[in-house]
Design an enzyme around this catalytic site. Sequence first.
Site, mmCIF file in Angstrom:
data_model
loop_
_atom_site.group_PDB
_atom_site.id
_atom_site.type_symbol
_atom_site.label_atom_id
_atom_site.label_comp_id
_atom_site.label_asym_id
_atom_site.label_seq_id
_atom_site.Cartn_x
_atom_site.Cartn_y
_atom_site.Cartn_z
ATOM 1 N N HIS A 1 -7.921 -5.258 -0.601
ATOM 2 C CA HIS A 1 -6.765 -4.593 -0.005
ATOM 3 C C HIS A 1 -6.449 -5.258 1.338
ATOM 4 C CE1 HIS A 1 -4.108 -1.089 -0.126
ATOM 5 N NE2 HIS A 1 -4.253 -0.994 1.188
ATOM 6 N N SER B 1 0.831 -1.195 0.000
ATOM 7 C CA SER B 1 0.000 0.000 0.000
ATOM 8 C C SER B 1 0.879 1.264 0.000
ATOM 9 C CB SER B 1 -0.956 -0.044 1.193
ATOM 10 O OG SER B 1 -1.984 0.898 1.061
ATOM 11 N N ASP C 1 -10.346 -3.421 -4.703
ATOM 12 C CA ASP C 1 -9.450 -2.461 -4.056
ATOM 13 C C ASP C 1 -9.442 -1.174 -4.872
ATOM 14 O OD1 ASP C 1 -7.367 -1.057 -2.879
ATOM 15 O OD2 ASP C 1 -5.871 -2.629 -3.120
#
Length: 376
Positions: free
Chosen positions: A342, A218, A312
Amino acid sequence: MTYSLKQVLAGSATALTLAISLTGTASAQSQPSPAAPPPLPPPAMKTQPAKAAPDMQIVLDALVTLGGKPIERLTPAEARLQPSAADGAKAVMAKKGMSTAPDPAVTTQDVPYGSDPKQFARIYKPAAAARAGGAPMPVMVYYHGGGWVIADVDTYDAAPRAMSKALNAIVVSVEYRHAPEFKFPAQHEDAADAYRWTLQNAASWGGDPARIALAGESAGGNLAVATAIYARDNGLAAPVHIVSVYPIANSSMTLPSRKDSANAKPLNGAMLNWFGNYYMKSKADAQDPRLNLVAANLRGLPPTTIINAQIDPLRSDGETLATAMRAAGDKVEQRTFPGVTHEFFGMANIVRGAKEANDLAVARLKAAFAAAPKKR
């Protein structure tokens, strides 16, 4: 889904204004306080995300039972106290009778690389290798996620621990200063400093600085690529490979995944707006190539593996980054795993898609370490 370079650049340019306006229009850019109130969320989208695979849905359901509040409605201080997706995964493991204790096959040690309490790294090392000594091990520098505002090395323990064991490698999991107390580019500066520090100290931990890779999830997936760019531009030894998992990479808010996964969990579109409000000093930061990686000079970067989740809002970030990197002449492999969300990467024990993604990352890293000249 694939994109031409023209589409990538045009999408970024035309949509950046929207992305910037969404970040901070409801309130002035946030103050450097963890108690700063949240911004008003962007207009709600009615789209429903794709259906999660059964093993992924079980984790999402478990997370709901932990009673967390919507991050986008909280202050950073409040958000940091909420249960994480990792907590949801642990709840599922406990229900299945699986151990949630750290794997004793890997040892850890926290070592500072800077003067701030947040500037430290957790060094993972295979226990057997640590006892036996022997040939220098490959090294992976790993950056955790959390939008540069929440989470820490404890939250993101699963992936670096598993990677250390699977690769028989030292993994340096970097903690960095958080926003809004320290806004952009503090996190990128810490990431670069930690990489330089690792190069200087890897040998003392039994590592081989000639065989070093970068990885992250991320916000950390962004840091992994941005740090490789920093190394190239500042004469540091280049990593042999990059693994970037659902990276923040494109400032456009009109990408396909921004729409089809706007209401996904555990990350949604409103949360992207929330993170941006706290980590950027001004609206102009959205244009910085360290954040908007698709607009960066990507030439001459190491071979890269980009891993994305179907459900996501950051899925298109990874897909467009792969397109931009290939156009720059880099060797890139990008895969979007279906039925997962995610944060899935650290759930290999219970989510099949995560196991497959981990196996892909391990295979590519093993090959890169094997191909690199070893320290003699």
